[in-house]
Design an enzyme around this catalytic site. Structure first.
Site, short mmCIF file in Angstrom:
data_model
loop_
_atom_site.label_atom_id
_atom_site.label_comp_id
_atom_site.label_asym_id
_atom_site.label_seq_id
_atom_site.Cartn_x
_atom_site.Cartn_y
_atom_site.Cartn_z
N ASP A 255 -4.55 0.47 -4.41
CA ASP A 255 -3.75 1.24 -3.46
C ASP A 255 -4.25 2.68 -3.45
O ASP A 255 -4.28 3.34 -4.49
CB ASP A 255 -2.28 1.19 -3.90
CG ASP A 255 -1.33 1.80 -2.87
OD1 ASP A 255 -1.79 2.57 -2.01
OD2 ASP A 255 -0.13 1.49 -2.94
N GLU B 280 -9.44 -10.69 -0.96
CA GLU B 280 -8.94 -10.65 0.41
C GLU B 280 -9.29 -9.32 1.07
O GLU B 280 -9.69 -9.27 2.24
CB GLU B 280 -7.42 -10.84 0.41
CG GLU B 280 -6.96 -12.22 -0.02
CD GLU B 280 -7.31 -13.28 1.01
OE1 GLU B 280 -7.17 -13.00 2.21
OE2 GLU B 280 -7.73 -14.37 0.60
N GLU C 218 -0.80 -8.57 -12.10
CA GLU C 218 -0.30 -8.29 -10.76
C GLU C 218 1.18 -7.95 -10.83
O GLU C 218 1.95 -8.64 -11.50
CB GLU C 218 -0.53 -9.50 -9.85
CG GLU C 218 0.06 -9.39 -8.46
CD GLU C 218 -0.44 -8.18 -7.69
OE1 GLU C 218 0.41 -7.44 -7.13
OE2 GLU C 218 -1.66 -7.96 -7.64
N ILE C 219 1.59 -6.90 -10.14
CA ILE C 219 2.97 -6.41 -10.23
C ILE C 219 3.90 -7.12 -9.25
O ILE C 219 5.10 -7.24 -9.50
CB ILE C 219 3.00 -4.88 -10.01
CG1 ILE C 219 4.37 -4.31 -10.40
CG2 ILE C 219 2.67 -4.53 -8.56
CD1 ILE C 219 4.42 -2.79 -10.37
#
Length: 256
Positions: A149, A228, A94-95
């Site tokens: 994204d 989520e 995760e960034i």
């Protein structure tokens, strides 16, 4: 002294303790997406051999991750799969700083109250850069790209996590027979990912039913509903597009 039995009250107390230890997302505010081309302050390993995986998985000796969730978000997939595959090491990349910290704190809290979750961890990293520095060739058996994204603007398509260049790296770290799992609620992105994976010579589309017949039903169920984003799509009665591809092996022909 006889062993004290675990009562319903004890179980309830343990569950309440676990709940109180879990981090709350409201304390980890972060933008929904991050620019993968920004100059983030990230430290990358020089090679997979330089990573001390025992710091991530203290209960395991000389074992490396087999499942990797690229852009793991708040860790829904990691936490869902961990108890189902207790002998498989699962890593999330995760960034975003705060989101990564949330997942770390969540795993720490779960480990403190249960014997499970020793096989799951997270690393803050930009998966679009230096992925082979984390994983040996053909070391992974599953790669997950869940609700990435979409980068709607055409000029931003170069930032999509599925691209010809990145697929070469995914093929490198994924073992023959390994599966790439993709899912999105954006039809245009679904078509984009499917088209690029279809065009790559080392990936072959595999039907969902075939994977379920192979015993991968629990993984597919987690892909659909553990994150989520996936739960949000369900609440809004949205549509999800799943596409899975198997890493195939192509024999080289020596030209004399």
């Amino acid at each position: 002294m006889p062993k004290r039995k675990r009562t319903a009250k004890t179980a309830t107390t343990t569950a309440a303790t676990a709940t109180s230890l879990l981090p709350q997302k409201k304390h980890y505010r972060q933008r929904a997406h991050a620019n993968p081309f920004s100059d983030h302050s990230l430290v990358y390993p020089s090679s997979p051999d330089s990573i001390d995986w025992s710091s991530h998985y203290p209960a395991f000796v000389n074992q490396r991750p087999s499942f990797a969730d690229i852009g793991c978000g708040f860790g829904g997939l990691l936490i869902t799969l961990a108890p189902q595959f207790p002998d498989t090491l699962i890593i999330g990349l995760e960034i975003r700083v705060q989101v990564t910290q949330y997942v770390q704190d969540r795993i720490t809290a779960l480990r403190a109250t249960a014997d499970q979750y020793q096989n799951v961890s997270v690393i803050r990293a930009n998966a679009m850069k230096f992925l082979p520095n984390f994983f040996h060739k053909a070391s992974l058996t599953a790669l997950f790209f869940l609700f990435p994204d979409p980068h709607f603007k055409i000029r931003k398509h170069k930032a999509r996590i599925i691209s010809p260049t990145l697929l070469a790296e995914y093929a490198y770290v994924l073992a023959p027979g390994g599966i790439v799992y993709t899912i999105t609620d954006v039809e245009d992105l679904a078509q984009w990912m499917r088209a690029h994976l279809d065009a790559h010579p080392l990936f072959q589309f595999v039907e969902e039913q075939e994977l379920r017949e192979e015993g991968k039903g629990p993984i597919l169920d987690a892909v659909y509903g553990s994150t989520e984003e996936g739960k949000k799509v369900e609440r809004n009665a949205g549509q999800k597009w799943l596409a899975c591809f198997r890493r195939i092996e192509v024999k080289r022909v020596n030209v004399i």
